[in-house]
Enzyme design. Structure first.
Site, short mmCIF file in Angstrom:
data_model
loop_
_atom_site.label_atom_id
_atom_site.label_comp_id
_atom_site.label_asym_id
_atom_site.label_seq_id
_atom_site.Cartn_x
_atom_site.Cartn_y
_atom_site.Cartn_z
N THR A 76 0.85 -1.20 0.00
CA THR A 76 0.00 0.00 0.00
C THR A 76 0.88 1.24 0.00
O THR A 76 0.68 2.17 -0.79
CB THR A 76 -0.94 0.00 1.22
OG1 THR A 76 -1.74 -1.18 1.17
CG2 THR A 76 -1.84 1.22 1.24
N ASN A 161 -5.27 -9.91 -7.72
CA ASN A 161 -5.39 -10.58 -6.43
C ASN A 161 -6.68 -11.36 -6.27
O ASN A 161 -6.75 -12.29 -5.48
CB ASN A 161 -5.24 -9.56 -5.30
CG ASN A 161 -6.14 -8.36 -5.48
OD1 ASN A 161 -6.02 -7.62 -6.45
ND2 ASN A 161 -7.07 -8.19 -4.57
N GLN A 189 1.07 -9.83 -5.98
CA GLN A 189 0.68 -11.24 -6.12
C GLN A 189 1.63 -12.00 -7.03
O GLN A 189 1.56 -13.23 -7.11
CB GLN A 189 -0.75 -11.35 -6.66
CG GLN A 189 -1.81 -10.78 -5.73
CD GLN A 189 -2.02 -11.61 -4.46
OE1 GLN A 189 -1.61 -12.75 -4.36
NE2 GLN A 189 -2.68 -11.01 -3.48
N SER A 209 5.27 -7.03 -1.43
CA SER A 209 4.99 -7.04 0.01
C SER A 209 5.46 -8.33 0.66
O SER A 209 5.32 -9.41 0.10
CB SER A 209 3.48 -6.88 0.20
OG SER A 209 3.16 -6.83 1.57
N HIS A 211 4.33 -9.88 3.48
CA HIS A 211 3.39 -10.83 4.07
C HIS A 211 2.64 -11.67 3.05
O HIS A 211 1.92 -12.61 3.42
CB HIS A 211 2.42 -10.14 5.05
CG HIS A 211 1.31 -9.36 4.42
ND1 HIS A 211 0.05 -9.86 4.29
CD2 HIS A 211 1.27 -8.12 3.92
CE1 HIS A 211 -0.73 -8.93 3.74
NE2 HIS A 211 0.00 -7.86 3.50
N THR A 250 13.46 5.64 10.77
CA THR A 250 14.32 4.53 11.17
C THR A 250 13.79 3.23 10.60
O THR A 250 12.59 2.96 10.67
CB THR A 250 14.40 4.44 12.71
OG1 THR A 250 14.89 5.69 13.20
CG2 THR A 250 15.31 3.31 13.16
N CYS A 336 -17.73 -6.70 2.09
CA CYS A 336 -18.59 -6.11 3.11
C CYS A 336 -18.36 -4.62 3.14
O CYS A 336 -17.26 -4.15 3.42
CB CYS A 336 -18.24 -6.69 4.49
SG CYS A 336 -18.98 -8.27 4.76
C1 LIG Z 1 -2.27 -7.41 -0.54
C2 LIG Z 1 -2.19 -6.49 -1.70
C3 LIG Z 1 -1.87 -5.13 -1.53
C4 LIG Z 1 -1.68 -4.52 -0.17
O1 LIG Z 1 -0.43 -4.89 0.35
P1 LIG Z 1 -0.04 -4.53 1.85
O2 LIG Z 1 1.39 -4.94 1.95
O3 LIG Z 1 -0.95 -5.32 2.71
O4 LIG Z 1 -0.21 -3.05 2.01
C5 LIG Z 1 -1.78 -4.35 -2.66
N1 LIG Z 1 -1.98 -4.86 -3.89
C6 LIG Z 1 -2.27 -6.14 -4.09
C7 LIG Z 1 -2.46 -6.65 -5.48
C8 LIG Z 1 -2.39 -7.00 -3.00
O5 LIG Z 1 -2.71 -8.28 -3.22
#
Ligand SMILES: *Cc1c(COP(=O)(O)O)cnc(C)c1O
Length: 412
Positions: A76, A161, A189, A209, A211, A250, A336
């Site tokens: 994000t 996604n 993705q 990202s 995670h 930081t 939602c």
């Molecule tokens: C999960 C996702 C995001 C958001 O990523 P974060 O690291 O959670 O901010 C943005 N774009 C896509 C395509 C995603 O799948």
């Protein structure tokens, strides 16, 4: 061994941390806790060593130079920095135009791209939101046709996604390069799952990202090209000048080290994971489609990620379906909002009707997904759909051969 429930099939939303990632992070909370900005003692040097390791691993994953990696809090933030940072830096108002510059994106992007672009439109930029066909794919031809003299930036995701479809990023990059327009891609993705090379793929800015690739949450990176062309960005916050001034503050050392480890593992295991998940996903799709009539995989059949599928089931009610498959942790085709269930705007963009969008499931597989879990999901979904259809008068009419599109419905 008994199957542990619920089964996790929502890896496009987030992934668990790989234990090897956690292990790599641990020393950076306690022993190696220094600030990498402390240049005159061992604590700072130890922390800096961790950052250097991660920067190198992140760069290798995408074929970049480590100087081109800016660590952020996730995709994000990377998207915001890339899109707004480039727009503010390269804005141009052609003679006689009130627009500050033109941006090209698509209607089925993630909100983390759509919302920054909409913000820029409020601030006086103009944007084209490309619309995909039924296959969900944005092609280089669509982009070429939308380019204007005042276009400064194209921002398109590499893979979607919700449906897993893949845009023509290398070809789009070639079109942009020829016109001197920057290409940003939200590769959240894609990167870590599929081979990525910013040089041969003609990308100038790339977000991903931690995670989503088995690293910790709250970390990510933005690739910013340094040569041919050298991309400049206006930073979105002011501070201590870290990350070449693009992202002061930081550094989150432990998180970044974990992200680096996740990038290293992703590169090493990409091929084997991809092949294994592709087989599992194909089996899931095939067996569901064979057992359940009026079901459909959304988006292009082949130009898609190995691990994501999105399937619509006709003649079942969306909320009922989600309730009936509650032992499968997955996403539905509904979002939602405060007051109601809205059908997914991504499925709508493909022309999927509201009813079918509601009765859709996104199943996204990952490292932890087993054959046994796939068997379970197939069985559960077939049982749920069969049960819900047994209560559906519309499904009975369909079975009797009545064309429901010709039925005149009573208004209420
Ligand atoms: C999960 C996702 C995001 C958001 O990523 P974060 O690291 O959670 O901010 C943005 N774009 C896509 C395509 C995603 O799948």
């Amino acid at each position: 061994m008994a199957l542990k429930l619920p089964v996790y099939m929502d890896h496009a939303a987030t992934t668990p941390c790989d234990p090897r990632v956690v292990e790599a992070m641990l020393p950076y909370f306690t022993e190696k806790f220094g600030n990498p900005g402390s240049r005159n003692h061992k604590f700072g040097w130890d922390a800096e060593e961790g950052i250097d390791y991660a920067r190198d691993a992140a760069a290798k994953l995408i074929g970049a130079n480590e100087k081109e990696i800016i660590f952020t809090s996730g995709s994000t933030e990377s998207n915001n920095l890339a899109i707004k940072g480039a727009a503010y830096m390269y804005e141009k108002a052609p003679a006689g135009s009130k627009s500050r510059g033109h941006i090209i994106t698509a209607i089925h992007e993630h909100k983390a791209v759509l919302d920054p672009v909409k913000r820029l439109v409020k601030e006086g930029f103009e944007a084209t939101f490309l619309e995909p066909g039924e296959d969900g794919i944005i092609t280089a031809d669509m982009v070429a046709a939308a380019i204007r003299p005042d276009t400064i930036l194209v921002t398109l995701m590499w893979a979607n996604n919700e449906i897993g479809t893949i845009n023509e990023i290398p070809q789009i990059g070639r079109v942009c390069r020829g016109k001197g327009i920057l290409l940003h891609t939200d590769a959240t993705q894609w990167t870590g799952k599929m081979p990525t090379n910013v040089e041969t793929d003609n990308v100038d800015l790339l977000s991903w990202s931690s995670h989503k690739i088995y690293g910790p949450k709250g970390v990510g990176a933005l690739y910013v090209r340094r040569h041919r062309p050298r991309v400049r960005l206006q930073a979105l916050q002011d501070g201590g000048g870290q990350e070449r001034g693009f992202r002061p503050g930081t550094l989150n050392v432990a998180g970044i080290v974990g992200f680096g480890k996740a990038c290293e593992i992703a590169l090493a295991e990409m091929d084997s994971d991809g092949q294994r998940l592709l087989k599992l996903r194909r089996r899931l799709e095939t067996e569901l489609n064979q057992a359940i009539d009026v079901s459909k995989v959304n988006g292009h059949a082949d130009k898609r990620l190995p691990h994501i599928t999105n399937i619509s089931f006709g003649f079942v009610e969306g909320e009922g379906l989600m309730m009936a498959v509650k032992n499968i942790a997955c996403s539905s085709g509904s979002a939602c909002t405060s007051a109601s269930l809205e059908p997914s705007y991504v499925l709508k963009a493909l022309g999927v009707g509201d009813e079918l969008a509601h009765s859709s499931l996104r199943l996204s597989l990952g490292k932890g997904t087993t054959d046994e879990q796939i068997d379970y999901a197939i069985k559960e979904i077939i049982t749920a759909v069969t049960k819900l259809r047994a209560m559906s008068p519309l499904y009975d009419m369909h079975k009797e051969g009545i064309d429901l599109s010709k039925v005149e419905w009573a208004h209420h």
